[in-house]
Design an enzyme around this catalytic site. Structure first.
Site, mmCIF file in Angstrom:
data_model
loop_
_atom_site.group_PDB
_atom_site.id
_atom_site.type_symbol
_atom_site.label_atom_id
_atom_site.label_comp_id
_atom_site.label_asym_id
_atom_site.label_seq_id
_atom_site.Cartn_x
_atom_site.Cartn_y
_atom_site.Cartn_z
ATOM 1 N N SER A 198 -2.475 4.265 5.536
ATOM 2 C CA SER A 198 -3.676 4.743 4.835
ATOM 3 C C SER A 198 -4.806 4.759 5.847
ATOM 4 C CB SER A 198 -4.030 3.784 3.695
ATOM 5 O OG SER A 198 -5.348 4.007 3.241
ATOM 6 N N TYR A 212 -6.153 -4.326 -0.679
ATOM 7 C CA TYR A 212 -5.506 -3.103 -0.185
ATOM 8 C C TYR A 212 -5.658 -2.997 1.331
ATOM 9 C CZ TYR A 212 -4.148 1.861 -0.060
ATOM 10 O OH TYR A 212 -3.522 3.061 0.189
#
Ligand SMILES: NC(=O)c1ccc[n+]([C@@H]2O[C@H](COP(=O)([O-])OP(=O)(O)OC[C@H]3O[C@@H](n4cnc5c(N)ncnc54)[C@H](OP(=O)(O)O)[C@@H]3O)[C@@H](O)[C@H]2O)c1
Length: 242
Positions: free
Chosen positions: A138, A151
């Protein structure tokens, strides 16, 4: 158009985790389109081999489930030539609202699960001296955002895991690609509702799952001499620098 050009992955088995929807579903479709036999994993898929895919219901955070499923894949379709660690979970919460359970879930899904899958399959790729490990990271694997304690930690962690595997594979012909997307319009954003909050990319301006699928397919269809180590991909105008 020759068969090699239209189906460059003919004869390859590809495994995609988290392929019941979103990016994983699009990656699975693109690899299949490129000629691979595609095995899909997710908790909501029904185990079975249809005409198009071989599916396994598997919770990739559960070590026993991963071991069992990978044994079945090896015994059935065979050792995957392409392994795409994609399954993931996402939420945005300030540190003080992040529970220990939230944190553990993010790490289990985004970091431990790719470890379990890689640990089960990378030795097989090494032994064959071929194959390709793709990790869906990501933008949060290399940049920091507020609300991203769980995250961001999991994605920075999975980048580290991926890079360690890559250096451990140095000298082999096994290839590794870390794909690090910015925002992609999938249901993963539903709970965040970015359209109603300032500072977030509007869903209509996000990447599409197919954009990531093309990047993955491009990386895994390069000539054997080409190792695409990293792909960072963002919506146009997103300006990740600065
Ligand atoms: N969307 C974005 O903006 C974005 C940006 C950068 C990176 N990513 C990354 O891209 C990956 C895919 O995200 P997405 O946007 O496509 O999300 P999504 O639409 O929510 O899909 C997530 C997939 O992961 C599977 N999954 C989740 N937990 C699982 C578990 N314990 N065991 C097995 N499968 C599990 C889900 O299937 P089941 O629920 O059926 O198990 C689903 O197929 C994630 O790693 C995410 O972090 C997304």
């Amino acid at each position: 158009v020759s068969a090699a050009a239209s189906a460059p992955l003919q004869g390859n088995v590809a495994l995609v985790t988290g392929a019941s929807r979103g990016i994983g579903l699009a990656v699975a479709a693109a690899l299949r389109e490129a000629g691979a036999r595609v095995v899909r994993l997710a908790r909501t898929l029904r185990t079975g081999a249809g005409g198009e895919y071989t599916d396994f219901r598997c919770d990739v955070t559960d070590p026993a489930s991963v071991t069992d499923t990978i044994a079945k894949i090896i015994a059935g379709p065979g050792v995957p030539d392409i392994v795409v660690n994609n399954a993931g979970t996402f939420f945005i919460k300030p540190l003080e609202d992040t529970t220990a359970e939230d944190f553990a879930t993010a790490l289990a899904t985004n970091l431990t699960a790719p470890f379990l899958v890689a640990r089960a399959l990378v030795p097989q790729l090494r032994q064959r001296n071929s194959g390709h490990l793709v990790t869906i990271g990501s933008i949060s694997d290399h940049r920091t955002f507020p609300g991203n304690a769980a995250y961001g930690a999991s994605k920075h962690g999975v980048r580290a895991l991926h890079e360690v595997i890559a250096v451990e594979l140095r000298g082999t012909l096994v290839r590794t690609t870390l794909v690090s997307p910015g925002p992609v319009d999938t249901v993963i954003w539903d709970s965040v509702d970015p359209d109603s909050r300032s500072g977030f990319t509007r869903r209509k301006d996000m990447l599409h799952p197919e954009d990531i699928a093309r990047a993955v397919t491009w990386a895994v269809t390069q000539p054997a001499r080409v190792d695409v180590t990293e792909i960072r991909i963002n919506p146009a105008g997103y300006s990740p620098r600065g």
